[in-house]
Design an enzyme around this catalytic site. Structure first.
Site, PDB file in Angstrom:
ATOM      1  N   GLY A   1       0.832  -1.203   0.000  1.00 29.42           N
ATOM      2  CA  GLY A   1       0.000   0.000   0.000  1.00 29.42           C
ATOM      3  C   GLY A   1       0.862   1.245   0.000  1.00 29.42           C
TER       4      GLY A   1
ATOM      5  N   ASP B   1      -8.343  -0.841   0.683  1.00 30.34           N
ATOM      6  CA  ASP B   1      -8.849   0.516   0.931  1.00 30.34           C
ATOM      7  C   ASP B   1      -8.956   1.373  -0.337  1.00 30.34           C
ATOM      8  OD1 ASP B   1      -8.763  -0.215   3.586  1.00 30.34           O
ATOM      9  OD2 ASP B   1      -6.789   0.655   3.921  1.00 30.34           O
TER      10      ASP B   1
ATOM     11  N   ARG C   1     -10.973  -8.768   4.440  1.00 29.99           N
ATOM     12  CA  ARG C   1      -9.605  -8.946   3.949  1.00 29.99           C
ATOM     13  C   ARG C   1      -9.256 -10.403   3.666  1.00 29.99           C
ATOM     14  NH1 ARG C   1      -5.483  -5.452   7.592  1.00 29.99           N
ATOM     15  NH2 ARG C   1      -4.317  -7.360   7.832  1.00 29.99           N
TER      16      ARG C   1
ATOM     17  N   ARG D   1     -28.762  -1.510  16.103  1.00 37.06           N
ATOM     18  CA  ARG D   1     -27.716  -2.515  16.309  1.00 37.06           C
ATOM     19  C   ARG D   1     -26.517  -2.176  15.428  1.00 37.06           C
ATOM     20  NH1 ARG D   1     -30.527  -3.830  20.124  1.00 37.06           N
ATOM     21  NH2 ARG D   1     -31.586  -5.817  20.410  1.00 37.06           N
TER      22      ARG D   1
END
Ligand code: F6P
Length: 375
Positions: free
Chosen positions: A115, A140, A292, A283
């Protein structure tokens, strides 16, 4: 001529890493190039720990999440913690040693799959004289200069399925369901999954939210007979008058130059506030690492194979210092320097993130179909 290439997978794991490795290894072997995999990301470089990769090693792995080379997001070769003779903790720059080792062992190039932070380290190794090719990885989708990173589409699929599942229980009980998804400081996963899953509200880091707007949306829905709502919250979302939710700051001193801030709790916070302000049963679910792990979706298998094989092609053509990318739908490469951007301090983490464009298609689409973005 390039004869020997190293590859490593650094940072958090992500679906598609194995497909990248496989694409790179196959391309190398068909061109008479040897490939070695450094184990546990940059830790493998520090320890000079690598294995030979052949067809057997990459056979039957295209679909598998994780990485056969293992990963590690706690190593920065430019600031390795050590205890000095006075017993104090100090950070030592080991990058010259690593560069020397790579030269001594005859590596012509290193492929760094990572990343923003790991690619920044790759660029910094380039400045130490190592030939580097970068491959942008992260669920992401926050690496600049690429339309998309691999792993992202798998994460969006998983988050979308979670919304589908939350919807049936929300509908049955007439509840407000909050789903917190990953994405760090960017709202890509949240917004894409919200659109794909038909959520009513989506809170992303790029748009600090006002909960009153979300409550207005919930009330409008129930006025028309729909007494349940789905709210997708990116882990990096924050209220207009508040701050980001931090789960913990890991290790600090041990993680010099690395992102030690762990996000979490944004969804729980939103759920509690909504219940408090409306009295409606609310909730919260945090999807976490499920996004992932597991199998890689077809889109990411294809993208990863393109990236891995093209990265090796660039090595073979000796076009070093590049990151493979898809720009405007076309597979190409861009200078690693440009990716590292304005952050020119060697060893410092990257700060050059690609955030959701507020004028882009995703935001505009969400607004057009009435998804409340908390503003
Ligand atoms: O960068 C991917 C990511 O999954 C983020 O979305 C998340 O905040 C982070 O990694 C958490 O990972 P770790 O616990 O491994 O640092």
């Amino acid at each position: 001529m390039v004869k020997k290439v190293g590859i490593l997978t650094a940072g958090g794991d992500c679906p598609g890493l194995n497909a990248v490795i496989r694409g790179a290894v196959k391309t190398a072997l068909y061109n008479g190039v040897e490939v070695y995999g450094f184990l546990e990301g940059y830790q493998g470089l520090l320890k000079n720990n690598y294995i030979k990769l052949g067809l057997n090693e990459v056979s039957g792995i295209i679909h598998k999440g994780g990485t056969i080379l293992k990963s590690n997001n706690g190593t920065n070769c430019f600031a390795v913690p050590e205890v000095n003779e006075k017993g104090e903790k100090v950070f030592v720059d080991k990058s010259e040693e690593v560069a020397e080792m790579l030269k001594k062992d005859g590596f012509d190039c290193l492929i760094v799959v990572g990343g923003d932070g790991s690619l920044k380290s790759g660029r910094d190794f380039m400045l130490r004289g190592v030939n580097v090719i970068g491959v942008p990885k992260t669920i992401d989708n926050d690496v600049p200069f690429t339309d998309v990173t691999f792993g992202y589409n798998t994460a969006v699929d998983v988050a979308t399925e979670a919304i589908d599942r939350l919807r049936t229980t929300a509908e049955s009980h007439g509840r407000i369901m909050v789903l917190e998804v990953m994405g760090r400081y960017a709202g890509w996963i949240a917004l894409s999954a919200a659109i794909a899953g038909g959520a009513d509200n989506c809170l992303i880091p790029e748009i600090p939210y006002d909960l009153n707007k979300v409550i207005e949306k919930i009330n409008k829905r129930s006025e028309t007979g729909r007494n349940y709502s789905i709210i997708v919250v990116a882990e990096g979302a924050k209220p207009k008058e508040g701050s980001i939710s931090i789960r913990e700051v890991e290790g600090n001193a041990e993680n010099a130059g690395l992102d030690s801030v762990k996000l979490g709790g944004a969804g729980e916070y939103v759920a509690k506030q909504i219940e408090k302000l409306t009295g409606l049963t609310t909730r919260s679910t945090t999807l976490g690492y499920i996004q992932r792990g597991g199998n890689t979706c077809a889109y990411d298998r294809i993208l990863s194979t393109k990236f891995g094989s093209y990265a090796m092609q660039l090595c073979i053509e000796e076009k070093f210092g590049r990151m493979v990318t898809v720009l405007n739908g076309k597979l190409q490469s861009i200078s690693l320097n440009e990716v590292a951007g304005t952050n020119t301090t060697i060893g410092a983490k990257s700060s050059n993130l690609k955030l959701v464009d507020l004028n882009g298609d995703l935001v505009q689409t969400a607004r057009r179909i009435g998804i409340c973005l908390g503003d």
